[in-house]
Each structure stands twice: as C-alpha cells, then as structure tokens.
Write a protein that holds these residues in place. Structure first.
Motif, PDB file in Angstrom:
ATOM      1  N   GLY A 129       8.842  -8.097  -0.832  1.00 24.82           N
ATOM      2  CA  GLY A 129       8.382  -9.027  -1.863  1.00 24.82           C
ATOM      3  C   GLY A 129       8.505  -8.516  -3.286  1.00 24.82           C
ATOM      4  O   GLY A 129       7.926  -9.112  -4.210  1.00 24.82           O
ATOM      5  N   GLN A 130       9.267  -7.454  -3.475  1.00 20.74           N
ATOM      6  CA  GLN A 130       9.474  -6.967  -4.852  1.00 20.74           C
ATOM      7  C   GLN A 130      10.579  -7.798  -5.507  1.00 20.74           C
ATOM      8  O   GLN A 130      11.639  -7.287  -5.873  1.00 20.74           O
ATOM      9  N   THR A 131      10.300  -9.069  -5.633  1.00 18.78           N
ATOM     10  CA  THR A 131      11.284  -9.998  -6.183  1.00 18.78           C
ATOM     11  C   THR A 131      10.741 -10.683  -7.438  1.00 18.78           C
ATOM     12  O   THR A 131      11.288 -11.678  -7.889  1.00 18.78           O
ATOM     13  N   HIS A 132       9.657 -10.133  -7.958  1.00 11.95           N
ATOM     14  CA  HIS A 132       8.977 -10.766  -9.092  1.00 11.95           C
ATOM     15  C   HIS A 132       9.157  -9.927 -10.364  1.00 11.95           C
ATOM     16  O   HIS A 132       9.670  -8.811 -10.317  1.00 11.95           O
ATOM     17  N   TYR A 133       8.690 -10.495 -11.480  1.00 11.09           N
ATOM     18  CA  TYR A 133       8.693  -9.724 -12.716  1.00 11.09           C
ATOM     19  C   TYR A 133       7.997  -8.385 -12.483  1.00 11.09           C
ATOM     20  O   TYR A 133       7.013  -8.306 -11.730  1.00 11.09           O
ATOM     21  N   VAL A 134       8.489  -7.359 -13.143  1.00  9.92           N
ATOM     22  CA  VAL A 134       7.778  -6.078 -13.163  1.00  9.92           C
ATOM     23  C   VAL A 134       7.514  -5.719 -14.625  1.00  9.92           C
ATOM     24  O   VAL A 134       7.892  -6.460 -15.536  1.00  9.92           O
ATOM     25  N   ASP A 135       6.891  -4.577 -14.835  1.00 14.70           N
ATOM     26  CA  ASP A 135       6.552  -4.173 -16.198  1.00 14.70           C
ATOM     27  C   ASP A 135       7.797  -4.139 -17.079  1.00 14.70           C
ATOM     28  O   ASP A 135       8.865  -3.694 -16.646  1.00 14.70           O
ATOM     29  N   VAL A 136       7.633  -4.550 -18.314  1.00 12.00           N
ATOM     30  CA  VAL A 136       8.767  -4.603 -19.254  1.00 12.00           C
ATOM     31  C   VAL A 136       9.512  -3.269 -19.325  1.00 12.00           C
ATOM     32  O   VAL A 136      10.748  -3.238 -19.238  1.00 12.00           O
ATOM     33  N   PRO A 137       8.824  -2.136 -19.476  1.00 12.55           N
ATOM     34  CA  PRO A 137       9.569  -0.873 -19.619  1.00 12.55           C
ATOM     35  C   PRO A 137      10.090  -0.320 -18.294  1.00 12.55           C
ATOM     36  O   PRO A 137      10.785   0.697 -18.299  1.00 12.55           O
ATOM     37  N   GLY A 138       9.785  -0.987 -17.192  1.00 11.27           N
ATOM     38  CA  GLY A 138      10.287  -0.510 -15.906  1.00 11.27           C
ATOM     39  C   GLY A 138       9.161  -0.174 -14.946  1.00 11.27           C
ATOM     40  O   GLY A 138       8.007   0.007 -15.360  1.00 11.27           O
ATOM     41  N   ILE A 139       9.507  -0.088 -13.659  1.00 14.89           N
ATOM     42  CA  ILE A 139       8.474   0.248 -12.675  1.00 14.89           C
ATOM     43  C   ILE A 139       8.042   1.708 -12.897  1.00 14.89           C
ATOM     44  O   ILE A 139       8.869   2.568 -13.225  1.00 14.89           O
ATOM     45  N   ALA A 140       6.750   1.936 -12.723  1.00 11.11           N
ATOM     46  CA  ALA A 140       6.183   3.249 -13.065  1.00 11.11           C
ATOM     47  C   ALA A 140       6.876   4.412 -12.359  1.00 11.11           C
ATOM     48  O   ALA A 140       7.218   5.419 -12.998  1.00 11.11           O
ATOM     49  N   PRO A 141       7.132   4.322 -11.036  1.00  7.02           N
ATOM     50  CA  PRO A 141       7.745   5.490 -10.380  1.00  7.02           C
ATOM     51  C   PRO A 141       9.145   5.804 -10.891  1.00  7.02           C
ATOM     52  O   PRO A 141       9.540   6.968 -10.939  1.00  7.02           O
ATOM     53  N   LEU A 142       9.891   4.779 -11.286  1.00  2.22           N
ATOM     54  CA  LEU A 142      11.235   5.050 -11.812  1.00  2.22           C
ATOM     55  C   LEU A 142      11.145   5.695 -13.193  1.00  2.22           C
ATOM     56  O   LEU A 142      11.913   6.620 -13.506  1.00  2.22           O
ATOM     57  N   ARG A 143      10.211   5.221 -13.991  1.00  3.47           N
ATOM     58  CA  ARG A 143      10.053   5.844 -15.314  1.00  3.47           C
ATOM     59  C   ARG A 143       9.657   7.314 -15.144  1.00  3.47           C
ATOM     60  O   ARG A 143      10.132   8.191 -15.864  1.00  3.47           O
ATOM     61  N   GLU A 144       8.797   7.566 -14.160  1.00  8.12           N
ATOM     62  CA  GLU A 144       8.412   8.962 -13.893  1.00  8.12           C
ATOM     63  C   GLU A 144       9.618   9.768 -13.429  1.00  8.12           C
ATOM     64  O   GLU A 144       9.816  10.921 -13.847  1.00  8.12           O
ATOM     65  N   ALA A 145      10.426   9.160 -12.578  1.00 11.93           N
ATOM     66  CA  ALA A 145      11.605   9.884 -12.047  1.00 11.93           C
ATOM     67  C   ALA A 145      12.600  10.190 -13.166  1.00 11.93           C
ATOM     68  O   ALA A 145      13.190  11.274 -13.205  1.00 11.93           O
ATOM     69  N   ILE A 146      12.782   9.246 -14.074  1.00 14.98           N
ATOM     70  CA  ILE A 146      13.716   9.484 -15.179  1.00 14.98           C
ATOM     71  C   ILE A 146      13.158  10.571 -16.106  1.00 14.98           C
ATOM     72  O   ILE A 146      13.897  11.469 -16.554  1.00 14.98           O
ATOM     73  N   ALA A 147      11.864  10.510 -16.363  1.00 16.23           N
ATOM     74  CA  ALA A 147      11.250  11.541 -17.219  1.00 16.23           C
ATOM     75  C   ALA A 147      11.403  12.921 -16.578  1.00 16.23           C
ATOM     76  O   ALA A 147      11.758  13.904 -17.247  1.00 16.23           O
ATOM     77  N   GLU A 148      11.193  12.961 -15.287  1.00 17.07           N
ATOM     78  CA  GLU A 148      11.328  14.219 -14.561  1.00 17.07           C
ATOM     79  C   GLU A 148      12.774  14.726 -14.628  1.00 17.07           C
ATOM     80  O   GLU A 148      13.031  15.917 -14.864  1.00 17.07           O
ATOM     81  N   TYR A 149      13.704  13.813 -14.468  1.00 21.07           N
ATOM     82  CA  TYR A 149      15.134  14.155 -14.538  1.00 21.07           C
ATOM     83  C   TYR A 149      15.489  14.710 -15.922  1.00 21.07           C
ATOM     84  O   TYR A 149      16.193  15.718 -16.037  1.00 21.07           O
ATOM     85  N   LEU A 150      14.987  14.079 -16.957  1.00 24.11           N
ATOM     86  CA  LEU A 150      15.293  14.549 -18.314  1.00 24.11           C
ATOM     87  C   LEU A 150      14.633  15.895 -18.579  1.00 24.11           C
ATOM     88  O   LEU A 150      15.204  16.752 -19.269  1.00 24.11           O
ATOM     89  N   ASN A 151      13.463  16.082 -18.025  1.00 26.41           N
ATOM     90  CA  ASN A 151      12.782  17.374 -18.182  1.00 26.41           C
ATOM     91  C   ASN A 151      13.551  18.493 -17.494  1.00 26.41           C
ATOM     92  O   ASN A 151      13.773  19.557 -18.069  1.00 26.41           O
ATOM     93  N   THR A 152      13.957  18.219 -16.259  1.00 25.52           N
ATOM     94  CA  THR A 152      14.582  19.298 -15.486  1.00 25.52           C
ATOM     95  C   THR A 152      16.051  19.504 -15.861  1.00 25.52           C
ATOM     96  O   THR A 152      16.517  20.637 -15.951  1.00 25.52           O
ATOM     97  N   SER A 153      16.776  18.419 -16.103  1.00 28.33           N
ATOM     98  CA  SER A 153      18.214  18.560 -16.369  1.00 28.33           C
ATOM     99  C   SER A 153      18.522  18.882 -17.820  1.00 28.33           C
ATOM    100  O   SER A 153      19.560  19.450 -18.126  1.00 28.33           O
ATOM    101  N   PHE A 154      17.645  18.469 -18.725  1.00 28.11           N
ATOM    102  CA  PHE A 154      17.947  18.612 -20.150  1.00 28.11           C
ATOM    103  C   PHE A 154      16.880  19.376 -20.917  1.00 28.11           C
ATOM    104  O   PHE A 154      16.953  19.466 -22.141  1.00 28.11           O
ATOM    105  N   SER A 155      15.891  19.864 -20.205  1.00 27.73           N
ATOM    106  CA  SER A 155      14.759  20.540 -20.874  1.00 27.73           C
ATOM    107  C   SER A 155      14.236  19.688 -22.033  1.00 27.73           C
ATOM    108  O   SER A 155      13.864  20.203 -23.083  1.00 27.73           O
ATOM    109  N   ALA A 156      14.282  18.392 -21.826  1.00 25.67           N
ATOM    110  CA  ALA A 156      13.822  17.467 -22.864  1.00 25.67           C
ATOM    111  C   ALA A 156      12.400  17.038 -22.535  1.00 25.67           C
ATOM    112  O   ALA A 156      12.196  16.303 -21.573  1.00 25.67           O
ATOM    113  N   PRO A 157      11.437  17.515 -23.292  1.00 31.52           N
ATOM    114  CA  PRO A 157      10.056  17.218 -22.928  1.00 31.52           C
ATOM    115  C   PRO A 157       9.751  15.727 -23.062  1.00 31.52           C
ATOM    116  O   PRO A 157       9.830  15.186 -24.158  1.00 31.52           O
TER     117      PRO A 157
END
Lengths: 366, 385
Positions: free
Chosen positions: A58-86
């Motif tokens: 049922g994940q076929t509805h609107y989600v948060d404007v900036p993106g689903i929370a776990p994906l935003r966390e995953a991208i932040a984690e990726y930028l932290n680990t791959s680019f040392s970008a805090p």
C-alpha cells in the motif's frame, strides 16, 4: 482567428536560447548510445522485490515532500561514508533525478543571490535550468588542459567581482576530470574567507577510482556547500530518476517548499527501490568499478593507438576526446550517439560512455 | 520578534506534520484517496521492473503512454490530440500545473483566477512572476464562477484564464453554457486557457463536466492537465499529463526537460496499465465517493453548517463563520483537540477565512467519527465565546 497572445508566447520562447540548449539523453536509448549520463545496468532482483513489496503493502500514496525518512537517512549515511561530508537526513531532499536537483538548487538558492557563477563548460542541463527563469549569470573561465574545470583563480575572480554563488562540477560532466584533494581544500578555503556559496554537482564522483573529494568535506566551507547527485548510480535505477540534494539546513525549507509546489514528492516506488539499492551499493559498486577501470584503460589505449586525443579524466564511466568538429556527425553516421561537447560549451570535445560498444565507436572515429 | 505565521501551502504542510503525531488522527484534509492503487496496476509495475526497468523515455514520456492518454482524453473529454506532438507526461498533476503556468505566463502577465482555488496555482504563478487577478465566487451560488465577472476582470495585461472544473476546494463544476461563455470570452479577449480536469471523473447528481478544449475554437488556446492520482488512487506514483496544441506543447516539452526530465519509467508503465486496463476499480471508487459525499452532507446539515453544494471533486467547502474564528485557528484546534485534519479555507484564499475544506477520502465509519469529533470541537469553541 489566430491568437496574437499565443504568437507572442511562442515568439518569446523562440528567443530563449538557454531553455533550448541541446543536451545528451538522460538515459541510454540503445547499446550504441554512448552519450547518456545514465548507463544501462542490470537491476538486482532484491530491488525488484523490495519495491514490489512496498507497492503491494500500500505504499502507493503521497509521502513526505523531502522523501521517505529511511531513504533520506540512507543517502545521508552514504554521503558521510563515501564523501566524508557531514550531513543528516534533515539535510537531504530526494528528487526526481539529477535535473530536478539542478533546477531546485539553481533556482531556489539562486534567488537569494544577485548572480550565479557558471563555468563556461558545464552540463547543458544547467543552462536549461537557468532558462526557465532568468538569473544574472557570471561566466567562469575553464582550463582546457585541466579537463575543462574552472581554475581556482577564475573562481576567485568571480567571487572577488561580487558573485557569491558558484555552480561547480567535480568531476566535470564533460571530461570526467575531478579536482584534486588539495584543489578542493583551496576552494573550501576561498569559500571560508569570502562567505560565498557553492552548488557542487558530484554526480560522477562515485565513478572515480579511489574516491573523489567532495567540497562538503572541507574544513572551511561545508555550511556553504550544497551537493547534488544521482542516488546510488549503476544500480539499474537510471530510468527511475532518483537524485538527491544535500544542503545546509537553512537552505532546505525554500527548496522543500518549491519541491512541494512542483511535484509534491518523488515517486514512492522509485524511493523504495533506491532504499534497497542503498544497502546493496557498498558491495555491488566496487566490482563494477573494477570492470570499468579495465574497460576504460583498454579504451584509452585504443584511442591512443588511433591517434585520438584523450582528455585526462578521473571518472571511469566516461572517456572524453578532443577531436575535430565533425566527430559527432561521424559517429552518428556509424550508428553511435555521443555527448557533443558543443552542448556543454566545448565544441572540440566529444564524450563517450564506457561500455561494450565504446571500442567500436573509437574505430569509427579513425 | 514574533514567529511569522505559516500561510498557504506552508500552513497546510504544518498541519500535515502535526497530524502525524496522532495515532488516532482522522484525515479529512489532504486529497489523497484512502484506496490503494488497484492490484492490476501494481502488477504491471512489477512486470515493468523485470522487463522494462532500463527503457529509455524521452522527457515528454513513452509514446505508448502518450497514446493511452490521447485515447483517454478523446473518450472522456472529447479532445482530439496527436500523441506524437500534443501530449507531455509529467511528474503528477502538480508538475503539470507548474509547467502549464510557466509555459504561458511571463513576469507581469495577469491570470484570471476564479476564487477560491487550489493554492499551488498562486505559488506557481508567483514563481513565474505573474499576477493573480481574482474573481470571487460565493457559497450561496454554489461557488459558480460567473462569466460576466471574469469578463469584467480582464485588463490589457491579462494573458490567461484558469478554469478548474470541478474546482478545488469549492467543488463547483462549470456548466456547459458557462464553459462556452468562458471560451467565448477567452477568444474575444485573446486569452489562453489553463484547464485543470483532474476531478473530471467525479461529478455528482445531474451536473456535467465539459473540457474547454473540446469546444470549437478551444483546443488551439487551451492547455489541459490531468493525472492518475485521484481517479486511480495513484498519488504516490507521480504521473500526470498536459495536452494542448502542438506549438504550445513544444514549449511545455522543453520546460519539462529543463525542470526534471522524464518521469519514472515504472510509473509510466503503471500508467499505461491504468489507462488501458479494466476500469471497474475507478467505478467502485467513484461510487464510494458518491456515498460518502451524501453522508458528509447529511452530517453537516444535521450540524446546521452551510456549504456550497459539492457538484464534483472529493471534498466539501463548509462555512465555519459561525464560530467567529479564523479558519486557520479552527483547523488548528480541531486537529490539536480532536485529532481531525481539515484544511483551512484561508490556505486557499485570504478571503476564505470562514471556510474549511473537508475531503471524503476515508472509509465511512471514519468520516462519521471525524465529523462527530469536529462537532465536539466546534461546540467547545462556541462555548468559549
């Protein structure tokens, strides 16, 4: 009766050269299409399973404007680990691809500045984004011998001239050349001293052997840097269009509001697919890079044997050549597509993706 | 210094954010149908992941999808379009809306907008540097946009007329004679028409929806948007479209390439399945909304609340002026005290501080519970006066 109003709209449109800037395809059309930014890649069945499961749940509805929370966390984690970008998830906006990232940053960060510095050689998507709503552009000279990256001096000149917002790519979307770590530090120091802000396109950075320094990782300037890129490239999601913006928190609200105005949110299926891709990327990417390293090395060797002028580039997924102006046409005649440097601002250059047909394309250029 | 109060779209998102904090919240605000996307569409998406995940799509969308859209707008809206040149796929109706505004309006241009209207039009117009010229409508006339009022609002800077039918948030439907009159005005004053048909499948009683582009002389000056979000319960897929004359659509296509490029390939394949597959789920949902609308109107009647009769759409715009409070405050209190999210009219128009927009996109038992809670909140507010 013909509409004068419509005629006026169309006439105005005809004069908007920036909006009409030709650009390479976002994704590969066919095996001999070597011009696109996004490559054909297999899609892991675990990604299909995760996206399907989300849709069936049922994940076929609107989600948060900036993106689903776990994906935003995953991208932040990726930028932290791959680019040392805090950064944290609150710094992330998930976008419907790199072009939306360009548009949102250029237009929304741009509207808080009098002008924006744009390199003379840059991805044509930048000109297109500027064409939607005109901004005052300051030209930044590039160094052809340095892979068409702007020199530190040229950036400093723009800043000294009062331009407080600069758009930079590293690696260059045309040549694949990236700033060295020292150069990145120097740019960071310049920002620290001047207070200038940078939009930093690091979309090709994952393709750099041994990593590519992000401006967001510098000591002096992370609070003035917004990075953009494709999310987890090479995972088979190029046609799903999923990108990111990582910005200081004070810049997030305006871009988030604009994202809401123009799209509400990014496709949920694509977001759940990208979430699964985030967990596979750390193990799937290194072998892919290894294959590309070998393929690019072969392509470079072939090009040199053919007396083609290879431009030194760090990104392993592209090879750029300094050629005669009819090279793109020559390739097209042989059934190949390439990225035409003229669209980027360097008509003497073509860019090819590294894939199974690159060697044949090089032969066609003999 | 006091904190600036959220307004318009930001106010709505502030309320949505607070609503997430309540486990027992009843959502009667956001226009997101409670039904999940029909199973055959999800299955088509899954198939696309396996077989088409790397398909190339141009910025204007897959030709197969544009053909399905062309067939749909012919069948439902009686608009003839060439899928090759007169259809652009967008990331939802919202992006379609943004593209339409940018395609037609330049800084200083005026757009005539019957009010109240969907707040994002004002946001998009502001981005384009255009000027909104409001034409008021009234609950006692069921928010009918009077063509005479539209004609009176035209100046030498007017460039476009926005026609959202069924209207959001007022749920009025422009009658065929009024639509013809609107088009006549647009032709005589040489205005472009931006038509928003997103609720065209949800029209009630004997009311009738007509697309301005379907009328003689309409297509060449109209851009018409629609999306799969409301009709197929596909809000999360972000898939919509614009149709219009080829010359203007060329401009829309270039704007689409500049703003975001193509739409997600999986959503596009799901969209093909939605438009070309069985339509019984659409009928089922439409029937549910008809029942729910009646239920909500009966409850509002029992509460003595006034409203403009919702002739279409998925919501009712109800008068809460009797509370003596601004709709933003009323919405806030209903949410905080009773955990019911309804949208304040003030978010749609500064002149609609006496209204709440309530959607009927929840199961009937939840709507009944939500309305009961609203009654309690309003009783409390009245007791404080």
């Amino acid at each position: 009766m013909a509409s004068q109003t419509k005629a006026d709209i169309l006439a105005q449109h005809e004069t908007n050269a920036a909006l009409k800037t030709p650009a390479p395809g976002q994704i590969t059309r066919h095996a001999k299409d070597l011009g696109a930014d996004g490559m054909l890649s297999p899609l892991d069945e675990r990604i299909i399973a995760a996206a399907s499961e989300a849709l069936e749940a049922g994940q076929t509805h609107y989600v948060d404007v900036p993106g689903i929370a776990p994906l935003r966390e995953a991208i932040a984690e990726y930028l932290n680990t791959s680019f040392s970008a805090p950064c944290q998830s609150s710094n992330i906006i998930v976008t419907a691809g790199l072009q939306e990232s360009r548009f949102l940053t250029i237009q929304k960060i741009g509207e808080t500045f009098d002008s924006i510095g744009i390199p003379d050689v840059v991805h044509p998507g930048v000109q297109k984004a500027l064409g939607v709503r005109t901004r005052n552009v300051v030209s930044i000279a590039v160094d052809a011998d340095r892979g068409y990256l702007p020199t530190l001096g040229a950036i400093a000149d723009a800043v000294a001239g009062g331009c407080q917002l600069i758009y930079l790519e590293s690696p260059s979307r045309l040549s694949g050349a990236a700033y060295t770590s020292d150069e990145v530090d120097a740019i960071g120091q310049l920002l620290g001293e001047s207070g200038a802000t940078v939009i930093w396109d690091q979309g090709l950075a994952p393709w750099v052997d041994g990593g590519c320094r992000s401006l967001a990782s510098t000591e002096d300037a992370p609070a003035q840097v917004t990075t953009i890129g494709e999310a987890f490239p090479g995972m088979g999601l190029a046609s799903w269009f999923i990108g990111y913006i990582a910005a200081p928190e004070n810049q997030i609200p305006a871009m988030q509001s604009q994202k809401q105005i123009m799209a509400i949110c990014t496709s949920t299926a694509a977001q759940y697919a990208a979430l699964e891709a985030s967990s596979l990327f750390p193990t799937a990417h290194p072998p892919r890079l290894a294959r590309l390293r070998s393929a690019k090395s072969d392509a470079t060797e072939s090009a040199q044997e053919l007396n083609l002028n290879v431009i030194a580039g760090d990104a392993l997924n592209v090879i750029a050549l300094r050629t005669s102006n009819d090279s793109a046409a020559k390739l097209r005649a042989a059934g190949f597509d390439c990225a035409d440097g003229g669209d980027f601002g360097a008509s003497e250059v073509i860019r090819l993706n590294i894939n199974t047909t690159t060697a044949d394309a090089l032969q066609a250029l003999r | 210094m006091s904190k600036k109060k959220a307004q318009g779209t930001n106010l709505l998102y502030q309320l949505i954010g607070e609503a997430r904090n309540y486990d027992d919240v009843i959502i009667m605000g956001r226009g997101d149908p409670d039904f999940d996307t029909p199973a055959h569409i999800v299955a088509a998406a899954k198939n696309a992941m396996i077989n088409h995940h790397a398909d190339y799509s141009p910025p204007e969308g897959l030709l197969a999808l544009r053909e399905a859209i062309a067939e749909r707008v012919k069948r439902v809206n009686n608009i003839d379009v060439d899928p090759a040149t007169e259809v652009v796929v967008a990331n939802g109706g919202q992006e379609a809306l943004f593209l339409m505004v940018l395609a037609v309006l330049s800084p200083g241009d005026e757009m005539i907008v019957p009010e109240p209207n969907y707040n994002t039009y004002a946001d998009s117009l502001a981005f384009a540097g255009g000027v909104k010229v409001e034409v008021q409508t009234y609950a006692e006339n069921d928010f009918r946009a009077d063509p005479a009022d539209v004609a009176a609002a035209i100046t030498d800077k007017s460039r476009a007329l926005l026609l959202v039918s069924p209207n959001n948030p007022a749920a009025s439907v422009i009658s065929p004679p009024d639509m013809q009159a609107m088009l006549d005005i647009a032709i005589s004053k040489d205005l472009m028409i931006l038509a928003d048909d997103i609720y065209d499948l949800f029209v009630y009683d004997d009311f009738e929806h007509v697309s301005p582009a379907s009328l003689p002389g309409g297509k060449e000056r109209a851009l018409t948007l629609n999306a799969l979000s409301k009709a197929y319960s596909m809000t999360g897929w972000r898939l919509g479209w614009i149709v219009g004359p080829a010359d203007l659509m060329a401009r829309v296509k270039e704007l689409k390439a500049a703003i975001s490029g193509g739409a997600s390939i999986i959503s596009q394949h799901a969209g093909i399945a939605a438009l070309t597959g069985p339509q019984d789920a659409v009928e089922m949902m439409a029937e549910a909304y008809r029942r729910r609308r009646r239920l909500v109107l009966d409850a509002l009647d029992a509460m003595g609340m006034k409203y403009g009769l919702p002739q279409g759409g998925q919501f009712v715009f109800a008068d809460i002026g009797f509370t003596g409070m601004d709709s933003g405050e009323v919405a806030q209190r209903i949410l905080t005290e009773q955990h019911v999210l309804a949208y304040p009219g003030s978010a749609f128009s500064k002149d609609r501080k006496d209204y709440l927009r309530m959607t009927f996109l929840q199961p009937e038992e939840q709507l009944i519970e939500g309305l009961e809670r609203m009654k309690v909140a309003m009783r409390d507010m009245m007791a404080e006066r």
